[in-house]
Design an enzyme around this catalytic site. Structure first.
Site, short mmCIF file in Angstrom:
data_model
loop_
_atom_site.label_atom_id
_atom_site.label_comp_id
_atom_site.label_asym_id
_atom_site.label_seq_id
_atom_site.Cartn_x
_atom_site.Cartn_y
_atom_site.Cartn_z
N GLN A 229 5.63 -3.10 -1.73
CA GLN A 229 6.07 -3.88 -0.57
C GLN A 229 4.88 -4.62 0.03
O GLN A 229 5.05 -5.45 0.91
CB GLN A 229 6.65 -2.95 0.50
CG GLN A 229 7.86 -2.16 0.05
CD GLN A 229 8.24 -1.12 1.07
OE1 GLN A 229 9.02 -1.38 2.00
NE2 GLN A 229 7.70 0.07 0.94
N ASN A 230 3.69 -4.28 -0.44
CA ASN A 230 2.48 -4.84 0.15
C ASN A 230 2.26 -6.27 -0.33
O ASN A 230 2.67 -6.65 -1.41
CB ASN A 230 1.26 -3.97 -0.20
CG ASN A 230 1.43 -2.56 0.34
OD1 ASN A 230 2.22 -2.32 1.25
ND2 ASN A 230 0.72 -1.61 -0.25
N HIS B 129 7.80 -8.24 -1.60
CA HIS B 129 7.74 -9.05 -0.38
C HIS B 129 6.75 -10.21 -0.49
O HIS B 129 6.35 -10.77 0.53
CB HIS B 129 7.39 -8.16 0.81
CG HIS B 129 8.39 -7.09 1.06
ND1 HIS B 129 8.10 -5.93 1.73
CD2 HIS B 129 9.71 -7.00 0.71
CE1 HIS B 129 9.19 -5.16 1.79
NE2 HIS B 129 10.18 -5.79 1.16
N THR C 205 4.93 4.69 2.49
CA THR C 205 5.91 3.80 3.13
C THR C 205 6.77 4.60 4.10
O THR C 205 7.11 5.74 3.87
CB THR C 205 6.80 3.08 2.10
OG1 THR C 205 7.73 2.24 2.79
CG2 THR C 205 7.55 4.05 1.20
N SER C 206 7.12 3.93 5.21
CA SER C 206 7.95 4.57 6.24
C SER C 206 9.41 4.62 5.81
O SER C 206 10.24 5.19 6.51
CB SER C 206 7.81 3.81 7.56
OG SER C 206 8.16 2.45 7.37
N ALA D 193 -2.86 9.13 0.91
CA ALA D 193 -2.74 8.66 -0.48
C ALA D 193 -4.09 8.72 -1.19
O ALA D 193 -4.16 9.08 -2.37
CB ALA D 193 -2.20 7.23 -0.48
#
Ligand code: BV8
Length: 254
Positions: free
Chosen positions: A109-110, A127, A196-197, A239
């Site tokens: 997603q980064n 994204h 990730t949330s 991480a």
């Protein structure tokens, strides 16, 4: 199901024998590179803005100067950052997975390109990227890896504006990338989510797809998330410390 044994060792044993492992990363994997996560409080000029209000087509329409300045500042910030041990560990796992003839897919997603700078290949950027900008008039895209734009909003050669080549809230993801990510989630036997949330869709919908198809699911995240009590193994850790331990154990199995 959470393993009572050492979850790192259990995760490594599962990853080291996967025939197709799919990894989904979020901002937490870049946090130890010095890049603020998406929902950390913004600092400086941006402390009065909620990123989700800046990362929308409406924000760009209302104030293209502010939005392009924010994205260009982020582009320059991440360009000055370096991949951290979490990024490097994912490259090690990718290489050992492929070396034994198994499949590895990294979905992120980064928008910071640190996975690619660490050596990851075939990265699915759900994204988009801070380094790709798109002309609002022609749709043409161009890579910008140099200094800051000389004015905001930047004007494209066609007389449109350059907008960041990211997916804003309310915008559709690239069809091909979204389809490839979905396929990688539904065909893997191990799904690992890191940093990730798990609240942004459709990205957050990938883990349930993998789970529904019988994949073993593993989460590495500093805090618990809506996914934490649904995965087989939840590792609440940074991480940059958990992934290198897993990578080392996976390499030792080879
Ligand atoms: C879509 C690019 C179809 C830009 C991003 C109403 C109207 C319209 C849409 C919606 C709506 N309601 C809901 C939606 C859907 C919406 C959505 O999901 N919203 C959420 C907020 C509920 N999704 C969309 O709009 C998507 N498009 O649905 O199109 C559509 C179209 C029209 C109308 C309806 C539907 C597009 C989503 C993409 C948005 N763009 N980024 C930019 O970067 O500026 S998303 C943004 O959030 C970032 O990409 C980020 O990656 C992503 C997810 O955040 P995380 O990566 O998880 O980061 P976060 O900070 O949240 O969490 C970090 C985690 O790491 C934390 O849990 C923390 O504990 C952990 N951590 C921190 N440090 C460490 C760590 N873990 C380990 N180690 C550490 N060291």
């Amino acid at each position: 199901m959470s393993s009572s044994a050492d979850p790192i060792a259990t995760a490594a044993a599962i990853i080291g024998t996967a025939s197709h492992i799919t990894v989904l990363t979020g901002a937490g994997v870049s946090a130890e590179s010095g890049i603020p996560t998406f929902r950390d409080a913004l600092t400086g000029l941006w402390e009065n803005y909620n990123p989700e209000q800046l990362a929308t087509p409406q924000a760009f329409a209302d104030n293209p100067e502010l939005v392009t300045r924010w994205y260009d500042e982020r582009r320059l910030n991440v360009a000055a950052c370096k991949p951290n041990p979490a990024h490097q560990a994912l490259v090690t796992i990718e290489q050992s997975t492929r070396a034994r003839g198994a499949t590895f897919t990294l979905i992120t997603q980064n928008v910071d390109r640190l996975h690619q700078r660490a050596g990851s290949t075939g990265v699915l950027e759900l994204h988009g990227s801070l380094f790709t900008w798109r002309c609002t008039r022609t749709g043409n895209e161009s890579e910008f890896t140099g200094p800051a734009f000389d004015r905001y909003p930047p004007v494209s050669p066609a007389g449109g504006l350059w907008r960041p080549g990211v997916v804003w809230f309310g915008e559709m993801l690239d069809d091909a990338i979204a389809a490839a990510a979905h396929k990688a989630a539904e065909s893997c036997d191990v799904f690992l989510t890191v940093g990730t949330s798990a609240i942004v869709y459709p990205a957050a919908g990938l883990l349930p797809v993998a789970h529904a198809n019988g994949a073993a699911t593993i989460e590495i995240n500093r805090d618990s998330t809506p996914a934490s009590d649904r995965v087989d193994i939840a590792i609440h850790a940074l991480a940059g410390s958990a992934l290198p331990r897993i990578a080392e154990a996976v390499s030792a199995q080879a």
